[in-house]
Design a protein around this motif. Sequence first.
Motif, PDB file in Angstrom:
ATOM      1  N   GLY A 159       3.399   1.524   5.187  1.00  0.00           N
ATOM      2  CA  GLY A 159       3.269   0.653   6.354  1.00  0.00           C
ATOM      3  C   GLY A 159       2.676   1.396   7.539  1.00  0.00           C
ATOM      4  O   GLY A 159       1.826   0.866   8.259  1.00  0.00           O
ATOM      5  N   ALA A 160       3.112   2.621   7.732  1.00  0.00           N
ATOM      6  CA  ALA A 160       2.570   3.444   8.811  1.00  0.00           C
ATOM      7  C   ALA A 160       1.093   3.758   8.564  1.00  0.00           C
ATOM      8  O   ALA A 160       0.274   3.751   9.486  1.00  0.00           O
ATOM      9  N   LEU A 161       0.750   4.023   7.312  1.00  0.00           N
ATOM     10  CA  LEU A 161      -0.651   4.296   6.983  1.00  0.00           C
ATOM     11  C   LEU A 161      -1.533   3.071   7.225  1.00  0.00           C
ATOM     12  O   LEU A 161      -2.715   3.209   7.537  1.00  0.00           O
ATOM     13  N   HIS A 162      -0.959   1.880   7.116  1.00  0.00           N
ATOM     14  CA  HIS A 162      -1.687   0.646   7.427  1.00  0.00           C
ATOM     15  C   HIS A 162      -2.130   0.689   8.894  1.00  0.00           C
ATOM     16  O   HIS A 162      -3.277   0.381   9.218  1.00  0.00           O
ATOM     17  N   ALA A 163      -1.238   1.098   9.777  1.00  0.00           N
ATOM     18  CA  ALA A 163      -1.571   1.203  11.198  1.00  0.00           C
ATOM     19  C   ALA A 163      -2.595   2.314  11.447  1.00  0.00           C
ATOM     20  O   ALA A 163      -3.563   2.114  12.192  1.00  0.00           O
TER      21      ALA A 163
ATOM     22  N   SER B 204      15.138  -4.317   0.659  1.00  0.00           N
ATOM     23  CA  SER B 204      15.114  -3.493   1.869  1.00  0.00           C
ATOM     24  C   SER B 204      14.023  -2.438   1.790  1.00  0.00           C
ATOM     25  O   SER B 204      13.637  -2.000   0.703  1.00  0.00           O
ATOM     26  N   SER B 205      13.569  -2.013   2.942  1.00  0.00           N
ATOM     27  CA  SER B 205      12.521  -1.000   3.029  1.00  0.00           C
ATOM     28  C   SER B 205      13.005   0.337   2.491  1.00  0.00           C
ATOM     29  O   SER B 205      14.178   0.673   2.596  1.00  0.00           O
TER      30      SER B 205
ATOM     31  N   ALA C 232      -1.044  -2.854   3.113  1.00  0.00           N
ATOM     32  CA  ALA C 232      -0.131  -3.913   3.562  1.00  0.00           C
ATOM     33  C   ALA C 232       0.764  -4.395   2.421  1.00  0.00           C
ATOM     34  O   ALA C 232       1.906  -4.802   2.653  1.00  0.00           O
ATOM     35  N   ALA C 233       0.254  -4.345   1.199  1.00  0.00           N
ATOM     36  CA  ALA C 233       1.016  -4.833   0.050  1.00  0.00           C
ATOM     37  C   ALA C 233       2.004  -3.796  -0.482  1.00  0.00           C
ATOM     38  O   ALA C 233       3.051  -4.159  -1.028  1.00  0.00           O
TER      39      ALA C 233
END
Length: 151
Positions: free
Chosen positions: A107-111, A98-99, A86-87
């Motif tokens: 971020g995708a790996l967080h999901a 910006s991303s 998440a960090a």
Amino acid sequence: MRRAFVVVSTITLVVFAFQFVFAAVGAFTKPSSDSAYALHSITGMAVIPALVLLTTLFAALAKAPGRLIALSVLPLGLTLLQALLAALPEAFADETGSSTVVGLIFGALHAVNGIIAIHVVVGVVRAAGRLAAPDPAPPVPLNATQNAEAT
């Protein structure tokens, strides 16, 4: 203790499922801010670790096999990895905030990690249920059945 193991692991599963709801609340709250994810953050950083440790304690007290005890503590490690994942997107943001592609991958790996964690907890709940199930009646030896019919 085995029944308590089932109950606590099931509560843990329900809380993990609510994490997805809390993430959706944060994602769809307008205007968007970090406070929109407060329930998701508190649950992930405090409630889930406490429940995972409690589940592991009950697994040990229920005299579960070592592999099941290890499986019951695995979500704690996955939860710690969640915090890191998440960090990282912010850490990889560009100079304007910006991303970036790398940040979005984290971020995708967080999901994905969240999905893996919930599957591990499902496995713990199922194994706890099997452990708590009453032992089936032992099979009657064939000779004993034949002897009873002969008399």
